[in-house]
Design an enzyme around this catalytic site. Structure first.
Site, mmCIF file in Angstrom:
data_model
loop_
_atom_site.group_PDB
_atom_site.id
_atom_site.type_symbol
_atom_site.label_atom_id
_atom_site.label_comp_id
_atom_site.label_asym_id
_atom_site.label_seq_id
_atom_site.Cartn_x
_atom_site.Cartn_y
_atom_site.Cartn_z
ATOM 1 N N GLY A 236 9.378 -9.270 3.116
ATOM 2 C CA GLY A 236 9.063 -9.403 1.699
ATOM 3 C C GLY A 236 7.803 -10.206 1.404
ATOM 4 O O GLY A 236 7.579 -10.597 0.261
ATOM 5 N N GLU A 272 10.973 -10.584 9.431
ATOM 6 C CA GLU A 272 10.885 -9.127 9.637
ATOM 7 C C GLU A 272 10.090 -8.483 8.513
ATOM 8 O O GLU A 272 10.636 -7.715 7.722
ATOM 9 C CB GLU A 272 12.281 -8.511 9.783
ATOM 10 N N GLY A 274 7.442 -5.912 6.720
ATOM 11 C CA GLY A 274 7.016 -4.533 6.881
ATOM 12 C C GLY A 274 5.683 -4.356 6.171
ATOM 13 O O GLY A 274 4.619 -4.273 6.776
ATOM 14 N N ARG A 275 5.756 -4.345 4.839
ATOM 15 C CA ARG A 275 4.596 -4.063 3.994
ATOM 16 C C ARG A 275 3.365 -4.898 4.354
ATOM 17 O O ARG A 275 2.272 -4.354 4.518
ATOM 18 C CB ARG A 275 4.982 -4.348 2.530
ATOM 19 N N CYS A 350 2.442 18.994 -11.752
ATOM 20 C CA CYS A 350 2.612 19.294 -13.167
ATOM 21 C C CYS A 350 3.617 18.329 -13.769
ATOM 22 O O CYS A 350 4.677 18.741 -14.243
ATOM 23 C CB CYS A 350 3.080 20.731 -13.338
ATOM 24 N N TYR A 379 5.006 2.088 2.898
ATOM 25 C CA TYR A 379 5.747 2.654 1.773
ATOM 26 C C TYR A 379 4.873 3.655 1.017
ATOM 27 O O TYR A 379 4.718 3.564 -0.202
ATOM 28 C CB TYR A 379 6.244 1.550 0.836
HETATM 29 C C1 LIG Z 1 12.746 -3.540 3.644
HETATM 30 C C2 LIG Z 1 13.257 -4.653 4.462
HETATM 31 C C3 LIG Z 1 12.379 -5.509 5.129
HETATM 32 C C4 LIG Z 1 10.885 -5.425 4.970
HETATM 33 O O1 LIG Z 1 10.481 -5.759 3.696
HETATM 34 P P1 LIG Z 1 8.910 -5.815 3.347
HETATM 35 O O2 LIG Z 1 8.887 -6.071 1.874
HETATM 36 O O3 LIG Z 1 8.327 -4.505 3.719
HETATM 37 O O4 LIG Z 1 8.317 -6.928 4.136
HETATM 38 C C5 LIG Z 1 12.919 -6.477 5.944
HETATM 39 N N1 LIG Z 1 14.260 -6.606 6.092
HETATM 40 C C6 LIG Z 1 15.131 -5.801 5.454
HETATM 41 C C7 LIG Z 1 16.582 -5.998 5.661
HETATM 42 C C8 LIG Z 1 14.669 -4.805 4.617
HETATM 43 O O5 LIG Z 1 15.539 -4.023 3.985
#
Ligand SMILES: *Cc1c(COP(=O)(O)O)cnc(C)c1O
Length: 405
Positions: A236, A272, A274-275, A350, A379
């Site tokens: 996050g 953990e 991601g983004r 459209c 994403y």
């Molecule tokens: C989606 C998710 C993440 C990654 O979140 P980001 O906002 O992409 O960093 C990490 N842990 C869990 C459990 C998630 O569902």
């Protein structure tokens, strides 16, 4: 970095129009970013990549040297990541795991399970007991912990501290820990606590959240007389689509985690994201097909749209972009061009929801000019509704050291 890297820019400009739109990923830029993130983190912080942000095998492999493992949230991700980066540790989380998914994960020897409910725990306990493995299966209990309102302010996707389907309710904590300590599930080993509570937090907010998760987890462990080995404080980390140049402050985050760890000498922390790892390495590149006025505004329709890059539609933002002008116009008919200073970029769908970026300063934008939408490495393609309106799929290009792969 709103502008594509020089390698990505060159590549986008060399693609023929028929090969647009295209996702262009700069793996060298990704590696540099991931190395910097890793270097900013203390040793006792493990970095897992949340595969759901972008599970392209090339991306997973590029991240391998800088990450300690991968977080997967479905049987599909589990199988896919296991194939793309075999031998790397996996943590299997997510709500609504099926018995089949759990059995498969156990067969594959997944190191850690993030348990989301009492039911999830009971299924795992029984299924783990049915395997021949001598090794115990690692469990982190995922909790939906209450957070101070201040730490959640401004976060766009709060998953904790309010009613959600994610994780165990804190009121169930004792009921969840007990069967892991009283011999009910001898095949399971309680490693610690997991909490992924919000997305879009800056470093200071993330540190406040991490500290409160660790404090809560330490209290829980003390109450049950168990040794707390691991706390996963989730992902996050913010990506600011309105200010693409500003990045999450990994250096101060790393320093803050060091301070937090100093007070807990036996604890391993895990994050953990991601983004914030992959967003910056990808561009959705396309060309302008048409430019036209409508009730006092100007619109440019690009090849492709939100069925390929759903991010702006989902998050309600304008995707940062840059225009790459193209001098040539090969057609006998006149070339449409913007007359004002601002243009709204839309796709070919459209539906009025197919908005990629509103009021982009692009004076004189012409059909045939190219546009590179930035922050499209997370994403983006994988959350999009590809089949809506049956337009062709984009190409995928993974640039590695200036070459193309
Ligand atoms: C989606 C998710 C993440 C990654 O979140 P980001 O906002 O992409 O960093 C990490 N842990 C869990 C459990 C998630 O569902």
């Amino acid at each position: 970095m709103t502008h594509p890297t020089p390698e990505a820019r060159n590549h986008i400009l060399t693609l023929p129009p028929t090969e647009l739109p295209a996702y262009v990923y700069d793996l060298t830029a990704l590696r540099e970013h991931a190395a910097a993130v890793r270097a900013a983190l203390p040793e006792r912080v493990e970095l897992y990549y949340a595969a759901k942000a972008n599970p392209e095998p090339e991306i997973l492999r590029a991240l391998a040297p800088y990450s300690d493992g991968y977080e997967v949230s479905s049987g599909g991700e589990l199988a896919h990541v296991g194939r793309a980066v075999p031998g790397h540790p996996l943590a299997f989380g997510g709500p609504g795991k099926t018995p089949m998914e759990i059995s498969t994960a156990l067969e594959l020897g997944v190191e850690r399970f993030h348990v989301e409910s009492l039911h999830d725990l009971r299924m795992l306990g029984e299924l783990a007991a049915q395997t021949d493995s001598e090794e115990r299966v690692g469990v982190l209990l995922r909790f939906n912990l209450p957070l101070a309102a201040a730490s959640l302010e401004g976060s766009s996707l709060a998953m904790g501290g309010r009613p959600t389907p994610f994780g165990l309710d804190p009121a169930e904590a004792d009921e969840a820990v007990r069967p892991l300590t009283d011999g009910t599930y001898p095949s399971l080993e309680l490693l610690g606590v997991h909490a992924h509570l919000a997305s879009g937090l800056d470093a200071e907010e993330q540190l406040a959240v991490a500290a409160s998760i660790v404090t809560w987890s330490t209290d829980l462990a003390a109450r049950h007389g168990v040794h707390l080995r691991e706390v996963n404080v989730g992902g996050g980390m913010t990506v600011d689509y309105a200010a693409p140049e500003s990045r999450f402050d990994w250096t101060s985050y790393g320093k803050g985690l060091s301070a937090l760890l100093a007070a807990h000498p036996d604890l391993t922390l895990r994050i953990e994201p991601g983004r914030a790892l992959t967003a910056y390495c990808g561009w959705y590149a396309t060309e302008v097909l048409d430019v036209k006025p409508s009730h006092g505004e100007e619109f440019a329709v690009v090849r492709g749209g939100t069925h390929h890059l759903r991010t702006p539609a989902t998050k309600g933002h304008d995707q940062p972009c840059s225009v790459l002008p193209v001098a040539a116009w090969p057609h006998p008919w006149p070339r449409p061009a913007a007359t004002g200073g601002e243009v709204t970029l839309t796709g070919q769908l459209c539906t009025p929801k197919d908005l990629l970026a509103r009021h982009v300063p692009a004076p004189g934008l012409r059909a045939g000019d190219r546009v590179a939408f930035a922050l499209a490495g997370a994403y983006a393609w994988n959350i999009s509704h590809h089949d809506f309106l049956m337009h062709p799929r984009p190409g995928f290009h993974f640039l590695d050291g200036g070459g193309r792969a």
